[in-house]
Design an enzyme around this catalytic site. Structure first.
Site, PDB file in Angstrom:
ATOM      1  N   ALA A 109       5.059 -32.807 -27.011  1.00 11.77           N
ATOM      2  CA  ALA A 109       5.985 -32.733 -28.133  1.00 11.77           C
ATOM      3  C   ALA A 109       6.101 -31.262 -28.524  1.00 11.77           C
ATOM      4  O   ALA A 109       5.233 -30.458 -28.184  1.00 11.77           O
ATOM      5  CB  ALA A 109       5.435 -33.538 -29.298  1.00 11.77           C
ATOM      6  N   GLY A 149       2.983 -35.613 -25.028  1.00  7.85           N
ATOM      7  CA  GLY A 149       4.221 -36.409 -25.005  1.00  7.85           C
ATOM      8  C   GLY A 149       4.860 -36.432 -23.631  1.00  7.85           C
ATOM      9  O   GLY A 149       5.524 -37.402 -23.264  1.00  7.85           O
ATOM     10  N   GLU A 178       3.199 -39.050 -21.788  1.00  2.09           N
ATOM     11  CA  GLU A 178       3.638 -40.344 -22.338  1.00  2.09           C
ATOM     12  C   GLU A 178       5.045 -40.714 -21.851  1.00  2.09           C
ATOM     13  O   GLU A 178       5.312 -41.882 -21.563  1.00  2.09           O
ATOM     14  CB  GLU A 178       3.545 -40.292 -23.867  1.00  2.09           C
ATOM     15  CG  GLU A 178       2.103 -40.210 -24.367  1.00  2.09           C
ATOM     16  CD  GLU A 178       2.001 -39.929 -25.843  1.00  2.09           C
ATOM     17  OE1 GLU A 178       1.475 -40.807 -26.568  1.00  2.09           O
ATOM     18  OE2 GLU A 178       2.459 -38.860 -26.294  1.00  2.09           O
ATOM     19  N   GLU A 218      -3.882 -33.791 -26.967  1.00  2.00           N
ATOM     20  CA  GLU A 218      -3.617 -33.847 -28.411  1.00  2.00           C
ATOM     21  C   GLU A 218      -4.896 -33.689 -29.249  1.00  2.00           C
ATOM     22  O   GLU A 218      -4.866 -33.097 -30.327  1.00  2.00           O
ATOM     23  CB  GLU A 218      -2.953 -35.193 -28.766  1.00  2.00           C
ATOM     24  CG  GLU A 218      -1.499 -35.309 -28.352  1.00  2.00           C
ATOM     25  CD  GLU A 218      -1.301 -35.820 -26.940  1.00  2.00           C
ATOM     26  OE1 GLU A 218      -0.193 -36.275 -26.614  1.00  2.00           O
ATOM     27  OE2 GLU A 218      -2.247 -35.748 -26.123  1.00  2.00           O
TER      28      GLU A 218
HETATM   29  N1  T1G Z   1       5.270 -26.999 -28.324  1.00  2.00           N
HETATM   30  C1  T1G Z   1       5.804 -25.815 -28.676  1.00  2.00           C
HETATM   31  N2  T1G Z   1       5.540 -24.619 -28.061  1.00  2.00           N
HETATM   32  C2  T1G Z   1       4.698 -24.659 -27.027  1.00  2.00           C
HETATM   33  C3  T1G Z   1       4.082 -25.868 -26.590  1.00  2.00           C
HETATM   34  C4  T1G Z   1       4.403 -27.075 -27.286  1.00  2.00           C
HETATM   35  N3  T1G Z   1       3.889 -28.249 -26.936  1.00  2.00           N
HETATM   36  N4  T1G Z   1       3.292 -25.568 -25.539  1.00  2.00           N
HETATM   37  C5  T1G Z   1       3.404 -24.238 -25.335  1.00  2.00           C
HETATM   38  N5  T1G Z   1       4.246 -23.686 -26.206  1.00  2.00           N
HETATM   39  C6  T1G Z   1       4.649 -22.268 -26.284  1.00  2.00           C
HETATM   40  C7  T1G Z   1       3.482 -21.344 -26.636  1.00  2.00           C
HETATM   41  O1  T1G Z   1       3.311 -21.238 -28.017  1.00  2.00           O
HETATM   42  C8  T1G Z   1       3.936 -20.028 -26.015  1.00  2.00           C
HETATM   43  O2  T1G Z   1       4.856 -19.433 -26.886  1.00  2.00           O
HETATM   44  C9  T1G Z   1       4.680 -20.478 -24.768  1.00  2.00           C
HETATM   45  O3  T1G Z   1       5.034 -21.851 -24.991  1.00  2.00           O
HETATM   46  C10 T1G Z   1       3.866 -20.398 -23.519  1.00  2.00           C
HETATM   47  O4  T1G Z   1       2.633 -21.074 -23.735  1.00  2.00           O
HETATM   48  C11 T1G Z   1       3.430 -37.352 -29.554  1.00  2.00           C
HETATM   49  C12 T1G Z   1       1.898 -35.308 -30.630  1.00  2.00           C
HETATM   50  C13 T1G Z   1       1.452 -25.873 -21.303  1.00  2.00           C
HETATM   51  C14 T1G Z   1      -0.810 -25.382 -20.519  1.00  2.00           C
HETATM   52  O5  T1G Z   1      -1.074 -29.660 -26.485  1.00  2.00           O
HETATM   53  O6  T1G Z   1      -1.579 -26.225 -23.431  1.00  2.00           O
HETATM   54  O7  T1G Z   1       2.593 -34.129 -27.429  1.00  2.00           O
HETATM   55  O8  T1G Z   1       3.631 -17.389 -27.450  1.00  2.00           O
HETATM   56  O9  T1G Z   1       1.144 -19.062 -23.542  1.00  2.00           O
HETATM   57  O10 T1G Z   1      -0.913 -20.243 -20.758  1.00  2.00           O
HETATM   58  O11 T1G Z   1       1.581 -37.444 -28.252  1.00  2.00           O
HETATM   59  O12 T1G Z   1       0.948 -23.912 -23.406  1.00  2.00           O
HETATM   60  O13 T1G Z   1       5.358 -17.340 -25.659  1.00  2.00           O
HETATM   61  O14 T1G Z   1       6.007 -17.653 -28.050  1.00  2.00           O
HETATM   62  O15 T1G Z   1       0.198 -21.395 -23.645  1.00  2.00           O
HETATM   63  O16 T1G Z   1       0.979 -20.946 -19.246  1.00  2.00           O
HETATM   64  C15 T1G Z   1       0.564 -31.813 -26.629  1.00  2.00           C
HETATM   65  C16 T1G Z   1       0.134 -27.311 -25.334  1.00  2.00           C
HETATM   66  C17 T1G Z   1       1.434 -31.548 -27.795  1.00  2.00           C
HETATM   67  C18 T1G Z   1       0.031 -28.626 -24.666  1.00  2.00           C
HETATM   68  C19 T1G Z   1       0.920 -23.549 -20.676  1.00  2.00           C
HETATM   69  N6  T1G Z   1       0.674 -30.724 -25.674  1.00  2.00           N
HETATM   70  N7  T1G Z   1       0.447 -26.225 -24.419  1.00  2.00           N
HETATM   71  O17 T1G Z   1      -0.047 -22.566 -20.836  1.00  2.00           O
HETATM   72  O18 T1G Z   1       1.422 -20.616 -21.620  1.00  2.00           O
HETATM   73  S1  T1G Z   1       1.217 -32.778 -29.044  1.00  2.00           S
HETATM   74  C20 T1G Z   1      -0.175 -29.706 -25.697  1.00  2.00           C
HETATM   75  C21 T1G Z   1      -0.479 -25.756 -23.559  1.00  2.00           C
HETATM   76  C22 T1G Z   1       2.000 -34.155 -28.424  1.00  2.00           C
HETATM   77  C23 T1G Z   1       2.543 -36.556 -28.628  1.00  2.00           C
HETATM   78  C24 T1G Z   1       1.844 -35.407 -29.218  1.00  2.00           C
HETATM   79  C25 T1G Z   1      -0.081 -24.556 -22.759  1.00  2.00           C
HETATM   80  C26 T1G Z   1       0.391 -24.885 -21.320  1.00  2.00           C
HETATM   81  P1  T1G Z   1       4.966 -17.886 -27.015  1.00  2.00           P
HETATM   82  P2  T1G Z   1       1.251 -20.484 -23.188  1.00  2.00           P
HETATM   83  P3  T1G Z   1       0.320 -21.021 -20.539  1.00  2.00           P
END
Ligand code: T1G
Length: 675
Positions: A62, A101, A104, A124
């Protein structure tokens, strides 16, 4: 240009998301997917659909930046139900990391195909949440309770081969032919009926696995709210409840966490960590210096640990020591550490020789002439450092970066020993340096911007979390730490005990308290070594050889298993000191201990910010999370200060006679918070 496009490939509709950098499932993506599915369902000539993503990864979850804002329809649960309810097969084509998400959405599809290098996961819980779009109900139904517990309550992504074995992935594609293989797969299953629907499967209860999992991870989950909620949802999926009941329970638990302070703190740190990598006045496209070989001076605990970071990243290291036996001892410890990691299965056995094969031990500084970066980890003494940097100035090639691992000395003064202060920077690693993630990058007054940019990028490459600090005694972390230690020692003189103060910190969520930490680091660190000069409790302990864990005696006594116990001798020493100092002994409450140890840290943090020694308050939080074990679910000292209330902190500081930092006072008066 919509972030979602659709394209017909014969009788297969390909729905592609292109929402860089990680295809986060923001409103526009959800709306586009909804339209794409509707288009495919409505078109009689379409027999199947493929959902795929452009760029480096399938949906990585998400869009976290949307949390806390009004939700735009369709919500993710609604969208996934719609995909699952489609009367034509929908195939998810996965590359990169299908996370949260994104995972999912894939489980809402009828089939999943992935490239071998892909990963799938539900991280998450690392944001203080749980998979709130059906993940906790669909994963157990497909892959069983055991794997569902691992995936949801721990949050680490799993390789697709493991996912395939568990039934979460139906097929592997060619690494370079994902889309073509996905379209072929979609065509192959186009007429399969009934369609496989995860929500219609049932999960087998496994109470023993749940009990074992809780027991195994009790220490890891201590203090966190989210793991228990994830476990409860997985249990709900396998207790005979209907899918709808499970989803309702999942939603309820999700909203509880979403509204909680812990998730806000963990989301704060998610973005703070990424923000910390950016330097306000250094452009993101600054040309980096090439780092092909690194030199490390000193093969002691720090030098060895520092070298391992580069070797593990495939960067050759030349390590220098004064004496052969010290060199052999240091490289021996490095090999033993690698062998230990291999024995625990953390690295492949062949990785030991691969890493050690990149190491060149030497007794000559001259062998550093071809290094692109030289890091010194020698004895903490200014004269020793300046003499060394003077020599490096003559040896190192033009453009080489000269770095000091000092934990508190003035980097500008060290740089003044060279004719190239612009190439000098501090790289403060934390012990054990091959484990601790924090790297304080100390920016000198003359440090060049490309040197900073290079070291920050290198820090990420060696899997550290780099944070920029200005030049001041103790930089960010140790400067704040010393405020805590001072207050803790004062309270010993007024009636508190080491174990009482430490317990308050452990209950707060720290891995250990001030005195346990002193015993681990060594009570003799920084001691003047004159046993006749007793000016503090620490002097008295050091004079008696109570140097901490390494001597099985420090502020605590230690048994052969290094288990601490309160020490009658230390109680005597404290009592003698208190009596001599004329301090009245009194009861000190746990609340007072929090006020007097943590509030001064916040106060010092405000001074660090006001002086520009840290770029932003969130950098300070990242330092404490990754360098000192501050509990991530409290978001770091500055975030915590916001939740504690700045006015309350100002009042507490004034009550205990502290001079309140003007920035803190000002923010409290204006009702502001640290950004
Ligand atoms: N939402 C918004 N921005 C995100 C994002 C996300 N999910 N994931 C990454 N970014 C932005 C991050 O801030 C950065 O921005 C850029 O992308 C590159 O990220 C209903 C509630 C995918 C493994 O927890 O673990 O789904 O600094 O530097 O090292 O169940 O990003 O460039 O401006 O980290 O290559 C669940 C979170 C969400 C995964 C890539 N998902 N992301 O790593 O790049 S909750 C996560 C990561 C959810 C549902 C629920 C990592 C990555 P900027 P980066 P990276």
């Amino acid at each position: 240009m919509s972030v979602i496009t659709t394209e017909r490939q014969g009788d297969v509709l390909v729905i592609t998301s292109d929402n860089p950098p990680v295809n986060a499932l923001g409103a526009a993506v959800r709306q586009g997917l909804e339209a794409g599915i509707k288009e495919g369902v409505a078109d009689p000539s379409i027999k199947a659909m493929v959902i795929t993503c452009a760029g480096r990864t399938f949906f990585a979850g998400a869009d976290i930046t949307e949390f806390g804002k009004p939700m735009q329809e369709p919500g993710l649960p609604t969208l996934i139900e719609m995909i699952e309810a489609a009367d034509k097969p929908v195939v998810a084509a996965i590359h990169g990391t299908a996370l949260g998400g994104g995972c999912e959405v894939a489980l809402g599809c009828h089939y999943r195909i992935a490239v071998p290098s892909a990963k799938i996961g539900t991280p998450e819980v690392k944001l203080g949440l749980l998979p709130g779009a059906g993940g906790t109900q669909r994963i157990p139904r497909i892959a069983g309770v055991k794997l569902a517990l691992e995936m949801t309550a721990k949050g680490d992504p799993i390789p697709v081969k493991v996912a395939q074995a568990a039934g979460l992935i139906d097929r592997l594609a060619g690494e370079d032919s994902l889309l073509a293989d996905a379209i072929a797969f979609a065509r192959e299953v186009a007429d399969t009926r009934p369609l496989p629907i995860a929500s219609q499967k049932t999960a087998t209860p496994d109470p023993d696995a749940v009990a074992a999992f809780k027991k195994e991870n009790a220490r890891r989950f201590r203090g966190f709210d989210a793991p228990a909620a994830n476990i409860a949802c997985v249990e709900k999926a396998a207790d005979g409840s209907s899918f709808a009941e499970g989803i309702a329970f999942e939603r309820q638990e999700f909203m509880k966490l979403m509204m909680g302070v812990q998730s806000a703190a963990q989301r704060h740190i998610f973005f703070a960590e990424r923000q910390a990598a950016k330097i306000d006045d250094v452009p993101a496209d600054t040309k980096l210096r090439d780092i092909k070989r690194v030199g490390v001076i000193g093969a002691g605990t720090m030098g060895g640990g520092i070298s391992m970071n580069f070797l593990s990243a495939g960067i050759p290291v030349t390590i220098v020591e004064m004496q052969q036996d010290a060199l052999d001892r240091g490289t021996g410890v490095m090999r033993k550490n690698y062998e230990g990691s291999a024995a625990k299965g953390r690295i492949k056995p062949e990785a030991v020789d691969q890493a050690m094969g990149l190491l060149t031990p030497t007794l000559s500084l001259d062998d550093l002439a071809d290094c692109d970066l030289i890091i010194e980890a020698v004895y903490e003494n200014m004269d020793v450092k300046k003499e060394l940097f003077g020599k490096l100035d003559a040896i190192a090639k033009p453009g080489a970066i000269l770095a000091s691992n000092t934990s508190y000395l003035n980097v500008d003064e060290i740089a003044s020993a060279t004719k190239r202060p612009e190439d000098v920077v501090g790289m403060h690693f934390f012990s054990p340096a091959n484990v601790m993630k924090l790297l304080e990058v100390v920016r000198g007054a003359k440090t060049a911007k490309d040197v900073l940019a290079t070291v920050m990028a290198l820090g990420k490459k060696i899997r550290k979390v780099p944070v920029v600090s200005g030049v001041c005694p103790g930089f960010i972390g140790n400067r704040m730490l010393s405020q805590r230690q001072i207050a803790a020692n004062e309270m010993l003189m007024q009636g508190a005990t080491p174990q009482q103060i430490d317990k308050v910190h452990v209950d707060f969520g720290m891995p250990m308290g001030p005195f346990q930490m002193s015993d681990l680091a060594g009570v003799d660190i920084g001691w003047h070594r004159d046993p006749t000069r007793i000016e503090s409790i620490r002097d008295a302990l050091a004079a008696e050889g109570r140097w901490g864990q390494k001597k099985n005696a420090g502020f605590y006594d230690y048994d052969e298993k290094r288990q601490p116990s309160p020490s009658p001798r230390v109680a005597e020493i404290i009592e003698e000191f208190r009596a001599k100092s004329g301090n009245e002994k009194r009861d000190i409450s746990d609340e007072e201990i929090v006020e007097r140890t943590l509030y001064p840290m916040v106060n010092e943090g405000a001074k660090i910010l006001a002086e520009g020694m840290a770029q932003r308050a969130s950098d300070i939080d990242v330092v404490w999370i990754y360098g000192y074990g501050w509990p991530v679910y409290r978001g770091g000292p500055m975030f915590w200060a916001n939740t504690e209330g700045l006015s309350k902190i100002v009042a507490g500081l004034e009550k205990h006679g502290y001079e309140v930092a003007p920035l803190l006072k000002e923010k409290a008066e204006k009702g502001e918070r640290f950004a």
